[in-house]
Design an enzyme around this catalytic site. Structure first.
Site, short mmCIF file in Angstrom:
data_model
loop_
_atom_site.label_atom_id
_atom_site.label_comp_id
_atom_site.label_asym_id
_atom_site.label_seq_id
_atom_site.Cartn_x
_atom_site.Cartn_y
_atom_site.Cartn_z
N GLN A 36 51.52 30.64 40.12
CA GLN A 36 51.47 31.94 39.45
C GLN A 36 52.83 32.64 39.40
O GLN A 36 53.05 33.49 38.55
CB GLN A 36 50.42 32.82 40.14
CG GLN A 36 49.01 32.27 39.94
CD GLN A 36 47.93 33.10 40.63
OE1 GLN A 36 47.66 32.88 41.80
NE2 GLN A 36 47.33 34.04 39.93
N HIS A 136 46.20 26.03 46.25
CA HIS A 136 45.77 27.25 45.58
C HIS A 136 45.57 26.93 44.09
O HIS A 136 46.44 27.15 43.26
CB HIS A 136 46.82 28.36 45.77
CG HIS A 136 46.31 29.74 45.41
ND1 HIS A 136 46.34 30.80 46.27
CD2 HIS A 136 45.76 30.21 44.27
CE1 HIS A 136 45.83 31.88 45.68
NE2 HIS A 136 45.48 31.54 44.46
N GLU A 181 39.81 29.79 47.98
CA GLU A 181 38.57 30.06 47.24
C GLU A 181 37.84 28.81 46.74
O GLU A 181 37.66 28.63 45.52
CB GLU A 181 38.87 30.98 46.04
CG GLU A 181 39.47 32.30 46.46
CD GLU A 181 39.55 33.30 45.31
OE1 GLU A 181 39.29 32.92 44.16
OE2 GLU A 181 39.86 34.47 45.59
C1 FCB Z 1 41.82 35.22 42.99
C2 FCB Z 1 42.86 34.12 43.03
C3 FCB Z 1 44.27 34.60 42.79
C4 FCB Z 1 44.32 35.63 41.68
C5 FCB Z 1 43.32 36.72 41.92
C6 FCB Z 1 43.35 37.82 40.90
O1 FCB Z 1 40.55 34.69 42.74
O2 FCB Z 1 42.84 33.50 44.30
O3 FCB Z 1 45.09 33.49 42.53
O4 FCB Z 1 44.16 35.02 40.46
O5 FCB Z 1 42.04 36.18 41.97
#
Ligand code: FCB
Length: 419
Positions: A36, A136, A181
């Protein structure tokens, strides 16, 4: 419930002179992830961004845009960490880009490893505690071509990278997050990847298979990190948990089990802490007219630029539910897209109010990482959502501290929130 600014009511706030003190040693920081912010990554997202097709998935428009140099954090990390220091943050969460470390299967790139070694050192030199995430949302293209997390060997492939990393990284890190996540990733991003490739929408079994492999991957990586990592190593995952409510209760419980608990239950013996990413309050509201509104996140009046409901109280309920795991908790993400920086200050304070309340009820919360340190590439949505405490001018790469970041800096400095 206590009379507090659940949502943003400045007049209420002005009448309050409350100071909420946080426990000694509380960690204050912000988070990013490699793809990102870094720029120049060649992973599966990069590969898709060269596909011309657009998609419309359940009414959500998807066009993967190119990341290009993003915020150029790969080259500007020293400058960025100076800002972290200036903002009084004492911890920082970031991720390692697997596709840089292992661009071809089994071939590891020591130059890139050295880069991350320098990144970690740069944080430590500034007395900022690193929280390192190993996965990630991105993977090397070779891994993607092998079927990604549907390949039953995927946990072994991931573990090979983790083992290389932990054995060879010369800077000690105490906090590792294996996977960011996993449920969100398996339930949304992996299907999206399939769909975007023009394949058919994966069935539920595929999603469950991916989750099973992600669980295994975490369990293996947990052992490997403990085997080869520093004595004090603490390993966890970053879990996106949602505050579900609504009706019928049976559906609410099912959603809660699937999204919030299933993964954590499976790894309860393989985690030293829980990382919580909190963004959503979802009301379950079945109705046959519009099935996509079964999970409605948007009844509240106050929403971020992405239309996501802002519901600070939800973090309290989610934290209370995590208490049963009896592990230290770090909030590893919490933030909003707010280009004009109108809501961010109150967003932070109000979430901290509820976190503080949970601490008062003996929930062992040890840190807070705002999402995000700087504006960045918001996955399938591209660059327009602005999550940063620091604004990025993508043309000039100029960094500008947003006013809310100054407020957060004061919180970090005082270890307290002034409500
Ligand atoms: C989460 C992600 C992160 C970002 C936020 C807004 O789900 O882990 O990378 O995109 O949302």
């Amino acid at each position: 419930m206590a009379a507090v600014p659940r949502i943003f009511v400045p007049s209420v706030r002005n009448n309050m002179t409350k100071i909420l003190k946080f426990p000694k040693g509380f960690l204050w920081g912000a988070a990013t992830s490699a793809h990102q912010v870094e720029g120049g990554n060649k992973n599966e997202w990069w590969a898709w961004s060269y596909k011309k097709s657009k998609m419309d998935i359940l009414g959500i428009k998807v066009q993967i845009s190119k990341t290009g140099r993003a915020a150029d954090h790969y080259n500007c990390y020293e400058e960025d960490f100076n800002l972290v220091k200036k903002l009084n943050q004492n911890a920082h969460r970031f991720s390692i880009e697997w596709s840089r470390i292992e661009p071809k299967e089994g071939q590891f790139n020591f130059k890139e490893l050295k880069h991350y070694q320098n990144v970690i050192r740069a944080l430590k030199e500034r007395n900022i505690i690193p929280f390192v995430t190993l996965h990630h949302f991105t993977c090397p293209i070779w891994f993607y071509r092998k079927g990604n997390w549907l390949n039953k060997k995927s946990p072994d492939y991931f573990n090979r990278y983790v083992e290389f990393f932990i054995k060879n990284i010369k800077e000690e890190v105490d906090f590792y997050i294996t996977i960011n996540e996993p449920i969100n990733y398996a339930s949304w991003y992996l299907p999206l990847q399939g769909a975007y490739q023009g394949n058919k929408w994966p069935n539920l079994l595929d999603i469950l298979r991916a989750i099973k492999n992600l669980i295994k991957a975490h369990q293996k990586a947990y052992k490997t990190l403990h085997q080869y990592g520093p004595k004090n190593i603490q390993v966890g995952i970053a879990k996106n948990n949602i505050f579900f409510d609504g009706r019928p209760k049976i559906l609410v419980s099912l959603a809660d089990w699937y999204w919030n608990r299933m993964f954590l239950d499976k790894i309860k013996n393989e985690q030293d802490f829980i990382g919580l990413n909190y963004y959503f309050h979802s009301r379950i509201k079945p109705g046959f007219k519009n099935p996509k509104n079964w999970i409605n996140q948007n009844e509240n009046k106050i929403v971020s630029d992405l239309g996501w409901e802002i519901y600070p109280e939800g973090i309290y309920h989610v934290l209370k539910d995590l208490k049963k795991y009896q592990k230290p908790i770090y909030i590893t993400e919490n933030g909003l897209a707010d280009e004009k920086d109108k809501l961010r200050e109150n967003f932070i304070k109000d979430h901290l109010y509820w976190i503080h309340k949970a601490i008062g009820e003996e929930i062992d919360i040890r840190g807070y990482f705002h999402w995000s340190l700087m504006d960045n590439y918001e996955w399938e949505k591209g660059f327009w959502p602005r999550f940063g405490l620091i604004e990025i001018d993508y043309k000039t790469l100029e960094r500008k501290i947003r006013p809310s970041a100054e407020v957060y800096a004061k919180i970090c400095q005082e270890n307290a929130v002034f409500m």
